[in-house]
Each structure stands twice: as C-alpha cells, then as structure tokens.
Design a protein around this motif. Structure first.
Motif, PDB file in Angstrom:
ATOM      1  N   VAL A   1      12.808  11.528  14.519  1.00  0.00           N
ATOM      2  CA  VAL A   1      13.874  10.870  15.135  1.00  0.00           C
ATOM      3  C   VAL A   1      15.216  11.838  15.101  1.00  0.00           C
ATOM      4  CG1 VAL A   1      15.725   8.965  14.961  1.00  0.00           C
ATOM      5  CG2 VAL A   1      13.201   8.600  14.578  1.00  0.00           C
ATOM      6  N   ALA A   2      15.146  12.549  13.972  1.00  0.00           N
ATOM      7  CA  ALA A   2      16.364  13.479  13.889  1.00  0.00           C
ATOM      8  C   ALA A   2      16.235  14.834  15.059  1.00  0.00           C
ATOM      9  CB  ALA A   2      16.512  14.256  12.370  1.00  0.00           C
TER      10      ALA A   2
ATOM     11  N   LEU B   1       7.205   8.427   6.063  1.00  0.00           N
ATOM     12  CA  LEU B   1       8.573   8.016   6.387  1.00  0.00           C
ATOM     13  C   LEU B   1       9.493   9.196   6.475  1.00  0.00           C
ATOM     14  CD1 LEU B   1      10.689   5.463   6.488  1.00  0.00           C
ATOM     15  CD2 LEU B   1      10.996   5.838   4.098  1.00  0.00           C
ATOM     16  N   VAL B   2       9.273   9.941   5.840  1.00  0.00           N
ATOM     17  CA  VAL B   2       9.822  11.522   6.100  1.00  0.00           C
ATOM     18  C   VAL B   2       9.515  12.053   7.275  1.00  0.00           C
ATOM     19  CG1 VAL B   2      10.197  13.858   5.155  1.00  0.00           C
ATOM     20  CG2 VAL B   2      10.114  11.903   3.469  1.00  0.00           C
ATOM     21  N   ILE B   3       8.420  11.937   7.773  1.00  0.00           N
ATOM     22  CA  ILE B   3       7.960  12.496   9.008  1.00  0.00           C
ATOM     23  C   ILE B   3       8.474  11.752  10.250  1.00  0.00           C
ATOM     24  CG2 ILE B   3       6.041  12.867  10.326  1.00  0.00           C
ATOM     25  CD1 ILE B   3       4.305  13.561   7.831  1.00  0.00           C
ATOM     26  N   VAL B   4       8.529  10.443  10.071  1.00  0.00           N
ATOM     27  CA  VAL B   4       9.153   9.659  11.226  1.00  0.00           C
ATOM     28  C   VAL B   4      10.525  10.151  11.163  1.00  0.00           C
ATOM     29  CG1 VAL B   4       9.680   7.436  11.900  1.00  0.00           C
ATOM     30  CG2 VAL B   4       7.273   8.051  11.248  1.00  0.00           C
TER      31      VAL B   4
ATOM     32  N   HIS C   1       2.951  18.933   9.589  1.00  0.00           N
ATOM     33  CA  HIS C   1       1.833  19.652   8.969  1.00  0.00           C
ATOM     34  C   HIS C   1       2.110  20.186   7.585  1.00  0.00           C
ATOM     35  CE1 HIS C   1      -1.836  21.515   8.092  1.00  0.00           C
ATOM     36  NE2 HIS C   1      -1.476  22.652   8.354  1.00  0.00           N
ATOM     37  N   ARG C   2       3.251  20.924   7.428  1.00  0.00           N
ATOM     38  CA  ARG C   2       3.718  21.268   6.002  1.00  0.00           C
ATOM     39  C   ARG C   2       3.990  20.194   4.938  1.00  0.00           C
ATOM     40  NH1 ARG C   2       2.145  26.183   4.358  1.00  0.00           N
ATOM     41  NH2 ARG C   2       3.724  25.910   2.676  1.00  0.00           N
ATOM     42  N   ILE C   3       4.629  19.271   5.416  1.00  0.00           N
ATOM     43  CA  ILE C   3       5.039  18.010   4.618  1.00  0.00           C
ATOM     44  C   ILE C   3       3.459  17.339   4.276  1.00  0.00           C
ATOM     45  CG2 ILE C   3       6.081  15.868   4.539  1.00  0.00           C
ATOM     46  CD1 ILE C   3       8.077  16.796   6.543  1.00  0.00           C
ATOM     47  N   LEU C   4       2.739  17.216   4.919  1.00  0.00           N
ATOM     48  CA  LEU C   4       1.374  16.386   4.775  1.00  0.00           C
ATOM     49  C   LEU C   4       0.589  17.445   3.467  1.00  0.00           C
ATOM     50  CD1 LEU C   4       0.114  15.177   7.916  1.00  0.00           C
ATOM     51  CD2 LEU C   4       1.164  13.832   6.012  1.00  0.00           C
TER      52      LEU C   4
ATOM     53  N   GLY D   1       9.947  11.400  -6.591  1.00  0.00           N
ATOM     54  CA  GLY D   1       9.847  11.731  -5.354  1.00  0.00           C
ATOM     55  C   GLY D   1       8.881  10.777  -4.350  1.00  0.00           C
ATOM     56  N   VAL D   2       8.315  11.000  -3.030  1.00  0.00           N
ATOM     57  CA  VAL D   2       7.675  10.351  -2.037  1.00  0.00           C
ATOM     58  C   VAL D   2       6.288  10.143  -2.808  1.00  0.00           C
ATOM     59  CG1 VAL D   2       9.243  11.003  -0.441  1.00  0.00           C
ATOM     60  CG2 VAL D   2       7.281  12.173  -0.724  1.00  0.00           C
ATOM     61  N   ASP D   3       5.617  11.060  -3.498  1.00  0.00           N
ATOM     62  CA  ASP D   3       4.374  10.574  -3.949  1.00  0.00           C
ATOM     63  C   ASP D   3       4.332   9.673  -5.164  1.00  0.00           C
ATOM     64  OD1 ASP D   3       3.279  12.164  -1.910  1.00  0.00           O
ATOM     65  OD2 ASP D   3       3.453  14.152  -3.061  1.00  0.00           O
ATOM     66  N   PHE D   4       5.276   9.987  -6.067  1.00  0.00           N
ATOM     67  CA  PHE D   4       5.348   9.235  -7.270  1.00  0.00           C
ATOM     68  C   PHE D   4       6.471   7.932  -7.841  1.00  0.00           C
ATOM     69  CE2 PHE D   4       3.754  13.562  -7.935  1.00  0.00           C
ATOM     70  CZ  PHE D   4       2.301  13.255  -8.076  1.00  0.00           C
ATOM     71  N   HIS D   5       7.309   7.807  -6.850  1.00  0.00           N
ATOM     72  CA  HIS D   5       8.444   6.967  -6.984  1.00  0.00           C
ATOM     73  C   HIS D   5       7.785   5.472  -7.603  1.00  0.00           C
ATOM     74  CE1 HIS D   5      12.428   5.653  -6.805  1.00  0.00           C
ATOM     75  NE2 HIS D   5      12.007   4.595  -6.122  1.00  0.00           N
TER      76      HIS D   5
END
Length: 158
Positions: free
Chosen positions: A24-25, A17-20, A60-63, A131-135
């Motif tokens: 867009v931004a 979701l963050v990458i998409v 790539h860094r986000i992943l 965060g995005v991994d554990f919410h």
C-alpha cells in the motif's frame, strides 16, 4: 559452510500484514510520484514497475528474515544482509532487554536474542519477543531461545 539451514520456528502471520502495508505504501508513493511529476505513458509505467520490483524484493526478504540453524553454525537473515556464524565463534547466546530513550523517558521494547562472539563483538538477531513472529506466541520465543542455546552448547562440547 555448505549445509542445510532450518528456521526453528514458523514465521508469524504478522509478516503478511507488513508485506501488505508495504504494498500500500509503495502504491501510494508511485501514485504521488506520477501526480507530482505529471508522468504519463512510459514514465508512469517505469515508476510502477520500479515500485513493484522493490516490493517483490522486499517481500521476499521479509519472508526470509530470521535465525536459521545448521550443524556447523547459525545464519541470521536480516532485511538487507545475512551473516553466517560458526558455533565455535559464538561465546554466548543471551537475552537482552531492549530499551529506547526519548528525551528523559526510557521506553522498554521487550526482549531480544543477542549473540556474543569471542572477539568481543555483539550481533543482534531478528528474534524479538514483541515482533511479528512472537508477539502472540511468547512460549515459542522462549523455545527458540532455548533451541539456540542448546545447539550452541552441543556444538561447543563436541
């Protein structure tokens, strides 16, 4: 430290979701730049390629973000930089209740994992309970925290 590093948890679906969102931004920024400066032809292509390259590198860094464990230490990949710590340089792995102050108000933002080093410095990790991994997976956050503590204690008792 030349070894194999493993992330003790699967990345959360929120990363995509963050990458998409970032795609867009950046597309909007490219469109606004082309319109603002009335770029055509090669100028528009250069802006589009620069934004696409920034997105690929950022995605790539986000992943790759997160905490990785190995036999000799802990590697923390952030968005901009990575650091590797030897288990013996770490004095304590602990939870920290993060808060943000906005004027007279204090806003709690959840628990994070923090690394205390023997030299007195503190290192923030990318491990955040909300965060995005554990919410949506609080039990996984606790399991990862316990895994880091266990690895640290095992390495220090050897």
């Amino acid at each position: 430290m030349d070894q194999t590093w493993t992330r003790p948890y699967p990345p959360g679906p929120g990363r995509w979701l963050v990458i998409v969102w970032e795609a867009v931004a950046l597309a909007f920024l490219a469109w606004a730049t082309v319109r603002q400066f009335e770029l055509t032809g090669h100028g528009a292509k250069v802006v589009a390629c620069a934004m696409a390259a920034a997105w690929v590198i950022g995605a790539h860094r986000i992943l790759q973000m997160g905490a990785y464990v190995g036999a000799a230490g802990l590697r923390i990949h952030g968005l901009v930089r990575s650091r590797t710590l030897n288990w013996h340089d770490i004095s304590h792995v602990r939870l920290h209740r993060a808060t943000h102050r906005v004027g007279p108000f204090e806003i709690e933002s959840g628990m994070t994992v923090v690394i205390d080093r023997h030299d007195g410095s503190t290192i923030n990790t990318e491990l955040w309970a909300k965060g995005v991994d554990f919410h949506a997976r609080p039990s996984l956050f606790r399991a990862v925290y316990q895994e880091l503590r266990t690895r640290h204690l095992e390495a220090c008792t050897k």
